[in-house]
Design a protein around this motif. Structure first.
Motif, PDB file in Angstrom:
ATOM      1  N   LEU A 285       0.833  -1.210   0.000  1.00  0.00           N
ATOM      2  CA  LEU A 285       0.000   0.000   0.000  1.00  0.00           C
ATOM      3  C   LEU A 285       0.869   1.262   0.000  1.00  0.00           C
ATOM      4  CD1 LEU A 285      -2.790  -1.151   2.481  1.00  0.00           C
ATOM      5  CD2 LEU A 285      -3.061  -0.663   0.044  1.00  0.00           C
ATOM      6  N   ILE A 286       1.960   1.248   0.772  1.00  0.00           N
ATOM      7  CA  ILE A 286       2.851   2.420   0.780  1.00  0.00           C
ATOM      8  C   ILE A 286       3.444   2.606  -0.619  1.00  0.00           C
ATOM      9  CG2 ILE A 286       5.023   3.352   1.682  1.00  0.00           C
ATOM     10  CD1 ILE A 286       4.373   1.977   4.360  1.00  0.00           C
ATOM     11  N   GLN A 287       3.911   1.498  -1.208  1.00  0.00           N
ATOM     12  CA  GLN A 287       4.481   1.601  -2.555  1.00  0.00           C
ATOM     13  C   GLN A 287       3.418   2.076  -3.541  1.00  0.00           C
ATOM     14  OE1 GLN A 287       7.876   1.191  -3.318  1.00  0.00           O
ATOM     15  NE2 GLN A 287       7.051   2.225  -5.138  1.00  0.00           N
ATOM     16  N   GLY A 288       2.187   1.597  -3.364  1.00  0.00           N
ATOM     17  CA  GLY A 288       1.088   2.026  -4.245  1.00  0.00           C
ATOM     18  C   GLY A 288       0.848   3.520  -4.133  1.00  0.00           C
ATOM     19  N   CYS A 289       0.912   4.057  -2.927  1.00  0.00           N
ATOM     20  CA  CYS A 289       0.721   5.509  -2.724  1.00  0.00           C
ATOM     21  C   CYS A 289       1.830   6.281  -3.428  1.00  0.00           C
ATOM     22  CB  CYS A 289       0.748   5.854  -1.231  1.00  0.00           C
ATOM     23  SG  CYS A 289      -0.748   5.377  -0.342  1.00  0.00           S
ATOM     24  N   ILE A 290       3.064   5.786  -3.317  1.00  0.00           N
ATOM     25  CA  ILE A 290       4.200   6.475  -3.947  1.00  0.00           C
ATOM     26  C   ILE A 290       4.040   6.463  -5.463  1.00  0.00           C
ATOM     27  CG2 ILE A 290       6.671   6.212  -4.435  1.00  0.00           C
ATOM     28  CD1 ILE A 290       7.097   5.574  -1.541  1.00  0.00           C
ATOM     29  N   THR A 291       3.669   5.309  -6.005  1.00  0.00           N
ATOM     30  CA  THR A 291       3.492   5.192  -7.460  1.00  0.00           C
ATOM     31  C   THR A 291       2.385   6.136  -7.929  1.00  0.00           C
ATOM     32  OG1 THR A 291       4.146   2.889  -7.287  1.00  0.00           O
ATOM     33  CG2 THR A 291       3.066   3.533  -9.327  1.00  0.00           C
ATOM     34  N   ASP A 292       1.303   6.187  -7.142  1.00  0.00           N
ATOM     35  CA  ASP A 292       0.192   7.069  -7.509  1.00  0.00           C
ATOM     36  C   ASP A 292       0.641   8.530  -7.510  1.00  0.00           C
ATOM     37  OD1 ASP A 292      -2.812   7.379  -7.880  1.00  0.00           O
ATOM     38  OD2 ASP A 292      -2.440   8.699  -6.167  1.00  0.00           O
ATOM     39  N   CYS A 293       1.416   8.917  -6.499  1.00  0.00           N
ATOM     40  CA  CYS A 293       1.899  10.308  -6.434  1.00  0.00           C
ATOM     41  C   CYS A 293       2.808  10.601  -7.617  1.00  0.00           C
ATOM     42  CB  CYS A 293       2.665  10.545  -5.126  1.00  0.00           C
ATOM     43  SG  CYS A 293       1.586  10.625  -3.701  1.00  0.00           S
ATOM     44  N   CYS A 294       3.704   9.644  -7.922  1.00  0.00           N
ATOM     45  CA  CYS A 294       4.635   9.859  -9.035  1.00  0.00           C
ATOM     46  C   CYS A 294       3.866  10.033 -10.341  1.00  0.00           C
ATOM     47  CB  CYS A 294       5.619   8.697  -9.153  1.00  0.00           C
ATOM     48  SG  CYS A 294       6.811   8.696  -7.806  1.00  0.00           S
ATOM     49  N   LYS A 296       1.228  11.442 -10.708  1.00  0.00           N
ATOM     50  CA  LYS A 296       0.655  12.796 -10.729  1.00  0.00           C
ATOM     51  C   LYS A 296       1.755  13.851 -10.602  1.00  0.00           C
ATOM     52  CE  LYS A 296      -3.591  11.061  -8.732  1.00  0.00           C
ATOM     53  NZ  LYS A 296      -4.105  10.550  -7.461  1.00  0.00           N
ATOM     54  N   SER A 297       2.968  13.451 -10.986  1.00  0.00           N
ATOM     55  CA  SER A 297       4.126  14.354 -10.989  1.00  0.00           C
ATOM     56  C   SER A 297       4.501  14.854  -9.609  1.00  0.00           C
ATOM     57  CB  SER A 297       3.880  15.552 -11.928  1.00  0.00           C
ATOM     58  OG  SER A 297       3.615  15.097 -13.214  1.00  0.00           O
ATOM     59  N   LYS A 298       4.123  14.113  -8.572  1.00  0.00           N
ATOM     60  CA  LYS A 298       4.577  14.468  -7.229  1.00  0.00           C
ATOM     61  C   LYS A 298       5.550  13.369  -6.812  1.00  0.00           C
ATOM     62  CE  LYS A 298       2.788  16.028  -2.775  1.00  0.00           C
ATOM     63  NZ  LYS A 298       3.345  17.362  -2.842  1.00  0.00           N
ATOM     64  N   HIS A 299       6.835  13.652  -6.955  1.00  0.00           N
ATOM     65  CA  HIS A 299       7.822  12.590  -6.792  1.00  0.00           C
ATOM     66  C   HIS A 299       8.237  12.426  -5.334  1.00  0.00           C
ATOM     67  CE1 HIS A 299       7.999  11.836 -11.034  1.00  0.00           C
ATOM     68  NE2 HIS A 299       7.970  13.144 -11.202  1.00  0.00           N
ATOM     69  N   ILE A 300       7.843  11.301  -4.790  1.00  0.00           N
ATOM     70  CA  ILE A 300       8.155  10.987  -3.395  1.00  0.00           C
ATOM     71  C   ILE A 300       8.930   9.671  -3.394  1.00  0.00           C
ATOM     72  CG2 ILE A 300       7.169  10.435  -1.129  1.00  0.00           C
ATOM     73  CD1 ILE A 300       4.662  12.035  -2.004  1.00  0.00           C
ATOM     74  N   LYS A 301       9.978   9.611  -2.586  1.00  0.00           N
ATOM     75  CA  LYS A 301      10.773   8.373  -2.485  1.00  0.00           C
ATOM     76  C   LYS A 301      10.520   7.712  -1.122  1.00  0.00           C
ATOM     77  CE  LYS A 301      14.757  10.520  -3.051  1.00  0.00           C
ATOM     78  NZ  LYS A 301      14.328  11.920  -3.054  1.00  0.00           N
ATOM     79  N   LEU A 302      10.784   6.418  -1.050  1.00  0.00           N
ATOM     80  CA  LEU A 302      10.632   5.724   0.237  1.00  0.00           C
ATOM     81  C   LEU A 302      11.451   6.414   1.322  1.00  0.00           C
ATOM     82  CD1 LEU A 302      10.743   1.877  -0.544  1.00  0.00           C
ATOM     83  CD2 LEU A 302       8.803   3.200   0.289  1.00  0.00           C
TER      84      LEU A 302
END
Ligand code: FES
Length: 657
Positions: A285-294, A296-302
């Motif tokens: 789920l955390i990885q899914g949230c990161i992928t979703d943000c990316c 939408k051009s909001k780049h978040i890393k673990l």
């Protein structure tokens, strides 16, 4: 050992398994989740799958009709594979489909730092006030003066001195940081961002980053429910949820309720399997949230995620941390701890920043956990002088009564009936599940409304079973139409005069049953019925909830009239019709405007605690204040339970309109 292929549809996943493996185990190996309420004992009938190609060996079972057997339906837990096969998992057998309560998406509810804190310790108020934000972890940019011959304090003390000037004391750090600090500070010209985490009464210097990264800091709030898991990825600077995701708890394949999971945990490798299932869930789920943000051009890393805050019932938090939950169900029912220490998330297998922290909201007892203290923060019950009640209905019913001065609570076993388990045609809240039922005229077919469709009578509706709210509706409608009596017994005589083709009551394997959707109109190809056994089962579940409510009220000397507000939390979703829940005696007979629906209070409360040190202190205060009443040894609970085994109750004056 010879291996064979099992291909599942509609996922198109193929897995190679040893000959003799059950389809249920093959599905687990493929990462697919089939409902298995009985844990694979071959008695619940919820693991129906359809063999599309090839043959399996399957013992005879009375749970399948001759038509189903002709259509290739088998029980996944019983059918063994000896050759390559293709298997379809129908929607009603999938454990990973359904509606998940995600919690609100907007700005979080804040505690006003300057109000409602009189009872908190002065140092907590002080520490919360000196930080601009007070989340579980905070980033602060420091521009340090380089050492000189006149200023030769050590590198670490130099950082501590700068933090001390900002009012932050009692700081600690680990060897991993110490080894690198010297070179790191010089390499970055003494301009660094420190991540500070709240860890067991001290402030931990979690990590150093070069330059000013203080505006990039994320945390995750997690609700670990017995049935579903929800994560909110939260920007700890703006305090906004940037993405939320939910999934069904993968532990479902090892048992539907907490008791069956505790039993499974005691088996060989059981604890590890349950632990890995929930860790895998949370990481996905955390990885899914990161992928979703990316996307939408909001780049978040673990590495940008520096902390995780979890809320869940005690069994779930024990399993998350790989702690044996066995003592939770052994008298005198003692958990390993009610408040898990803050640990490094990596120790539990949670993948965020490699030095990020993991904390759990505090719980109260073996059966009142962090999900309830978190939910209470959302409800305001603990802030007001008026007496109110918090009711969380899942496989366990947790009930809290009190106000800002006192709190008392109890837990009762509701069973998974309202989640559709153990009910002949029960299902989760998936597309096609019946959520509303009306019987305006008992001489005509019922009108049903399924998730994803409009109310329909007499034409295909794609219905595949009853979800929890649909079960409450059908009991209420059968009662009001006089088709069942106040003891919940189907009264065949009531419609035996019907001479048309419409004959909804018949005898089945479990006594009389009422046909709500005939097979030629259902999505399963089987009649959707409510059986006498189902009704008896549901009455026991609703009686447990009502008995918990009335025992708590009586123990404290209150009546329903004294309760200013009832906060309803839990898995029913927004489809729950409060009036019908009162009709059947599940909820107390109070004016409808006194009920508030909280939804997923657990994840909302977890998000508040993640963002606010004050909220964490409040949650501890709430947990400390709560007096737990053990119902299993309480005779008055048994009396209340027996009285509530009636529709709505043996004492009809309690439900007078
Ligand atoms: Fe197969 Fe229950 S009958 S899991």
């Amino acid at each position: 050992m010879n291996k064979v292929s099992v291909t599942f549809s509609p996922s198109a996943k193929t897995v190679r398994v040893v000959q003799g493996t059950s389809i249920l185990d093959a599905a687990r190996e493929a990462g697919l989740h089939i409902q298995s309420v009985c844990g694979g004992d071959g008695v619940c009938g919820k693991c129906r799958v359809i063999i599309k190609k090839g043959k399996v060996e399957s013992p005879p079972t009375g749970l399948l009709t001759p038509e189903e057997i002709d259509d290739g339906v088998v029980l996944a837990c019983e059918a063994k594979v000896f050759e390559d096969i293709s298997v379809e998992i129908p929607p009603e057998s999938r454990a990973d489909e359904g509606e998940i309560l995600m919690g609100a998406q907007g700005p979080h509810k804040k505690f006003d730092l300057y109000s409602n804190v009189e009872e908190l310790a002065p140092d907590i108020i002080h520490e919360a006030r000196i930080m601009e934000h007070s989340p579980l972890s905070t980033k602060i940019f420091l521009k340090l003066p380089p050492p000189t011959l006149d200023d030769i304090i050590s590198d670490l003390e130099r950082i501590y001195r700068a933090l001390h000037k900002k009012g932050i004391d009692h700081i600690q750090t680990g060897l991993a940081n110490l080894k690198n600090i010297g070179g790191f500070l010089r390499e970055h010209n003494w301009a660094v961002t420190v991540t500070l985490g709240k860890r067991n009464g001290t402030t931990e210097l979690v990590q150093l980053e070069g330059g000013d990264t203080s505006k990039t800091n994320y945390g995750v709030a997690v609700d670990i429910g017995t049935t579903t898991i929800v994560t909110h990825l939260v920007d700890l600077v703006s305090e906004q949820t940037v993405c939320s995701m939910g999934a069904f708890n993968k532990q479902i394949t090892y048992g539907d309720d907490i008791i069956s999971r505790i039993i499974f945990a005691s088996e060989k490798e059981g604890l590890e399997k349950l632990h890995m299932a929930v860790v895998d869930n949370v990481n996905s789920l955390i990885q899914g949230c990161i992928t979703d943000c990316c996307s939408k051009s909001k780049h978040i890393k673990l590495e940008d995620i520096t902390c995780v805050l979890c809320a869940g019932n005690p069994t779930m938090t024990h399993l998350l941390l790989n702690i044996d939950p066995g003592y939770l169900r052994k008298e005198p029912y003692v958990p390993t701890t009610n408040e898990m220490p803050v640990i490094r998330a990596a120790e539990a297998g949670i993948k965020i920043n490699h030095r990020g922290l993991l904390a759990c909201a505090p719980g109260v007892s073996s059966y009142i956990g962090a999900d309830i203290t978190a939910g209470l923060l959302v409800s305001d019950l603990t802030e007001k002088p008026e007496v109110a009640m918090y009711i969380d209905m899942g496989t366990n019913g947790e009930i809290v009564l009190g106000n800002k001065d006192w709190l008392t609570c109890c837990a009762c076993s509701v069973g998974p009936a309202f989640e559709g388990s153990g009910i002949r045609c029960g299902t989760r809240a998936i597309k096609g599940a019946i959520q509303k039922v009306k019987i305006p005229d008992p001489t005509k077919p019922a009108i049903v409304e399924t998730i994803g469709s409009a109310p329909t009578e007499g034409s295909p509706v794609g219905a595949n079973g009853f979800c929890g709210s649909g079960l409450i509706e059908i009991i209420s409608e059968l009662l009001n139409a006089g088709i069942i009596n106040k003891a919940g017994k189907i009264d065949k005589s009531h419609i035996s005069h019907l001479t048309s083709n419409f004959q909804p009551i018949r005898s089945g394997d479990e006594g009389l049953e009422y046909i709500v959707v005939p097979k030629d109109q259902s999505a399963t190809g089987r009649d959707i019925v409510i059986t006498q056994a189902d009704i008896d089962h549901l009455i026991r579940s609703k009686a447990a909830v009502y008995a918990g409510i009335s025992t708590l009220l009586k123990r404290m000397g209150y009546t329903v009239k004294d309760v200013s507000r009832f906060y309803i939390a839990g898995g029913f979703g927004s489809h729950l019709d409060i009036a019908k829940a009162i009709d059947i005696g599940l909820l107390p007979n109070a004016p409808l405007d006194r009920f508030s629906y909280i939804g997923n209070g657990s994840v909302e409360g977890a998000r508040m605690i993640l963002l606010s040190y004050i909220a964490m202190a409040k949650a501890r205060q709430v947990a400390d204040k709560m007096t737990y009443i053990e119902l299993s040894t309480d005779n008055s609970f048994n009396e209340e339970f027996i009285s509530a085994m009636f529709l709505p109750h043996t004492d009809l004056s309690l439900f007078a309109k």
